[in-house]
Design a protein around this motif. Structure first.
Motif, mmCIF file in Angstrom:
data_model
loop_
_atom_site.group_PDB
_atom_site.id
_atom_site.type_symbol
_atom_site.label_atom_id
_atom_site.label_comp_id
_atom_site.label_asym_id
_atom_site.label_seq_id
_atom_site.Cartn_x
_atom_site.Cartn_y
_atom_site.Cartn_z
ATOM 1 N N THR A 69 -33.269 118.024 -13.135
ATOM 2 C CA THR A 69 -34.306 117.024 -12.907
ATOM 3 C C THR A 69 -33.755 115.742 -12.284
ATOM 4 N N TYR A 92 -41.709 118.663 -9.574
ATOM 5 C CA TYR A 92 -41.153 119.454 -10.656
ATOM 6 C C TYR A 92 -42.220 120.288 -11.344
ATOM 7 N N MET A 107 -40.853 115.532 -17.464
ATOM 8 C CA MET A 107 -40.323 114.751 -16.350
ATOM 9 C C MET A 107 -40.672 113.278 -16.483
#
Lengths: 352, 335
Positions: free
Chosen positions: B189, B215, B276
């Motif tokens: 990430t 993502y 995220m």
């Protein structure tokens, strides 16, 4: 168009599966068989020079074992599968020349279809499934629902309109499939092994239902099956398919009495001839009942006549017209009836 | 200096000479023969020792950076206006939900949870979670986190579902998309953030918005594609045989039948957005993630723990509500 006219005409139809069907097509015309063709070209010869006329108001049954190309053939009629070469005419119009829009209209208006695995929409109620064709045509929902209710009642599903397909048994699901095809109001009904997935008893009742509907509706029905009993029960015109070519076609009684190939003979070995053969198929034509002890109906099966006369082995009967009991069309002796029950001995030498 | 001999043998000694010749290595000072045991791999740095014309690894990364900086203005001119609505949407949602008084928003959210899940238990979980967050004064952070997730999930669905439909219709497009989706899903990430930081101003919401969407969009695309491809072939053949157009097939058959799979994708997308949005606090995303970051940076264990627990509560809420909604669809569409 009158009953009995040619509704759908299939001419010189070929279907080859593989990398380059058109390139290997020339090799087909020599009358090559399926496995030799596979060895020679690596292509599958699914349909080999099919010529069939399907008549208005009749049930044309295409019968063959799995791999004979019968399902492929029926999918050519509404072009779910495109042929490699050949012609298909519906009411004299070339189906293969149709553009996408015209073809879609043909599917919406002129041909409906019933499937082996029912193929109902699982997320819709029975009623919403049934109005599929008018819905595709963009017709008024209220009107088409009334129409759909009518046909659902006709196939014996009154009160089931709001059920989901998963709540119904196989036989009931196929009744929905039948009602869906009827609601489309198309002249032609394509039935692809429509009753093959059902239990024997349910299958018989569905066959009876179809025949009963057909007596009133006179649709042009193309029925695919692998079951000879079913084929003989339903067919006005029987087409026997093997490895992609037509072994024999014609009146089913005729095929039963005069098989044209060893393959057909083998096929009809296990048939209960008494139950399938009709009196009119074996009678000798005459117009008087002179010398006859009794009158039997032309459509009676041999079994029915034998039962009615308690197994006596003598007697001569007049045969009446199936549509007019007072009209005599022929006579038959009990002796002829018993002789017709003897299976052909597979002694003839056929070309193939 | 293990590879000097190659360049000597090739007669490239002159070509290798640069203004600052190679420094003398320790082994050559000691005049020892290099032992095979110590033979280094001919990497960029080792080769540079032998021949100064080779770039060092440091130069290589610098060149990558220069290259990216070179195309950056062009990329910015294209991407900046394109992504500007994302900034507006995030700012708008953050302002709207944060400004709304808690006694309107919280009952509203509980009601939404009840309507979506049709379950008092799930509505109860949502109510209890919000009461706790309000009680410990983390409510505003939680609402910021939820606002970002809301905007990003909506955008993921808005772009992901059409992409998935396009993939289901063309094998070629599917084959092109799968490596891209694999890459988006497997990249760590943090790696997303690096090019984005260079492309956009770090104070802009679209920076973290894009990172989250890139993502989290993957599952909804994949499962839409899968769901449509899994629709029974017999059913598709039947609707073709009854003359439905492609559009009718899509809206009346394929999407309804693929809906359980699409909703499973949405559920995963929501959960990945949450994962995220916490990491995105590194690039100024507001919300509970900033508290976790504060906990790490300033070693405030309690703050970190409590914020972490708040994130768990949000995760449970989102998961339960979306799973309950999914279960309702599954039940009604059961075949």
């Amino acid at each position: 168009m009158a009953l009995g006219d040619v509704k759908i005409s299939v001419q010189n139809l070929f279907k080859i599966y593989g990398y380059n069907p058109r390139a290997v097509q020339d090799k087909v015309y020599d009358g090559i068989d399926k496995s030799a063709f596979m060895q020679e070209t690596g292509h599958v010869l699914a349909l080999n020079n099919i010529n069939v006329d399907m008549r208005e108001g009749q049930i044309t049954v295409v019968m063959g074992l799995s791999g004979s190309g019968k399902s492929t053939l029926i999918r050519h009629l509404n072009r779910l599968i495109e042929p490699t070469s050949g012609q298909i005419f519906l009411d004299g119009t070339d189906v293969l020349a149709m553009d996408e829009e015209t073809l879609r209209n043909l599917r919406r208006r002129s041909m409906s279809m019933v499937f082996q695995k029912f193929a109902l929409l699982p997320h819709r109620t029975v009623l919403a499934n049934t109005i599929l064709a008018p819905e595709a045509r963009g017709e008024n929902t209220k009107q088409s629902e009334d129409e759909a209710r009518k046909w659902l009642a006709r196939v014996g599903l009154e009160g089931m309109e709001d059920s989901y397909p998963s709540q119904l048994s196989g036989g009931m699901q196929q009744r929905v499939g039948l009602a869906r095809a009827l609601t489309s109001n198309a002249d032609v009904m394509l039935m692809d092994e429509a009753f093959s997935a059902l239990d024997p008893l349910i299958r018989t009742s569905m066959q009876d239902l179809l025949l009963e509907l057909q007596r009133d509706l006179h649709k042009t029905i193309i029925f695919i099956t692998h079951d000879l009993d079913e084929a003989l029960k339903l067919a006005d015109h029987l087409v026997v398919l093997k490895d992609g070519y037509i072994v024999q076609q014609g009146d089913p009684q005729e095929i039963l009495l005069r098989p044209a190939a060893r393959y057909i003979e083998e096929f009809i070995q296990d048939i209960n001839r008494a139950r399938v053969l009709k009196v009119k198929s074996i009678m000798s034509p005459t117009k008087t009942k002179r010398g006859c002890s009794d009158v039997v109906q032309g459509d009676d099966t041999l079994e029915a006549v034998i039962n009615a006369h308690k197994g006596r082995i003598d007697g001569t009967f007049a045969v009446s017209d199936p549509n007019d009991a007072t009209k005599i069309i022929g006579k038959v002796r009990m002796e002829d009836i018993y002789r017709a029950l003897v299976r052909p001995q597979m002694q003839h030498d056929y070309e193939n | 200096m293990a590879y000097d001999w190659i360049f000597t043998a090739l007669g490239m000694t002159d070509a290798c000479k640069t203004d600052s010749g190679p420094l003398l290595s320790l082994s050559s000072l000691r005049n020892e023969a290099p032992s095979p045991w110590d033979l280094p791999f001919p990497s960029l740095d080792t080769l540079n020792e032998a021949c100064a014309a080779f770039p060092k690894t440091r130069d290589f990364t610098a060149a990558l950076e220069d290259g990216f900086l070179y195309i950056r203005p062009a990329l910015r001119t294209v991407l900046d206006p394109l992504t500007q609505p994302l900034s507006w949407a995030l700012d708008g949602a953050l302002t709207l939900f944060v400004e709304m008084p808690w006694w309107i928003l919280v009952p509203l959210l509980i009601l939404v949870a009840k309507l979506l899940s049709n379950s008092y238990k799930v509505a109860g979980i949502v109510a209890a979670s919000f009461l706790f967050l309000l009680f410990v004064d983390y409510y505003e952070f939680a609402i910021q986190t939820l606002s970002i997730i809301f905007v990003c999930t909506v955008l993921c669905v808005a772009f992901g579902v059409p992409l998935g439909i396009a993939m289901s219709r063309s094998d070629r497009f599917q084959n092109a998309m799968i490596p891209i989706l694999d890459m988006l899903q497997t990249l760590p990430t943090f790696v997303y953030l690096i090019p984005l930081i260079f492309l956009f101003n770090i104070t802009e919401p679209k920076l973290y918005g894009l990172a989250i969407i890139l993502y989290a969009i993957v599952p909804v695309v994949r499962l839409t594609n899968l769901g449509i491809r899994l629709v029974d072939r017999d059913v598709m053949e039947a609707v073709t045989a009854f003359g439905l157009t492609d559009r009718q097939k899509l809206y009346r058959v394929q999407i309804p039948l693929a809906l359980p799979n699409i909703m499973a994708g949405v559920n995963q997308t929501i959960m990945m957005s949450l994962a995220m949005v916490v990491i995105a606090s590194l690039v100024s995303a507001p919300g509970l993630g900033t508290l976790v970051l504060d906990g790490i940076n300033n070693l405030r264990l309690g703050v970190g723990f409590l914020a972490g627990f708040g994130i768990v509560l949000i995760a449970i809420m989102l998961d339960r509500v979306s799973k309950a909604a999914l279960a309702r669809i599954d039940k009604s569409k059961k075949s």
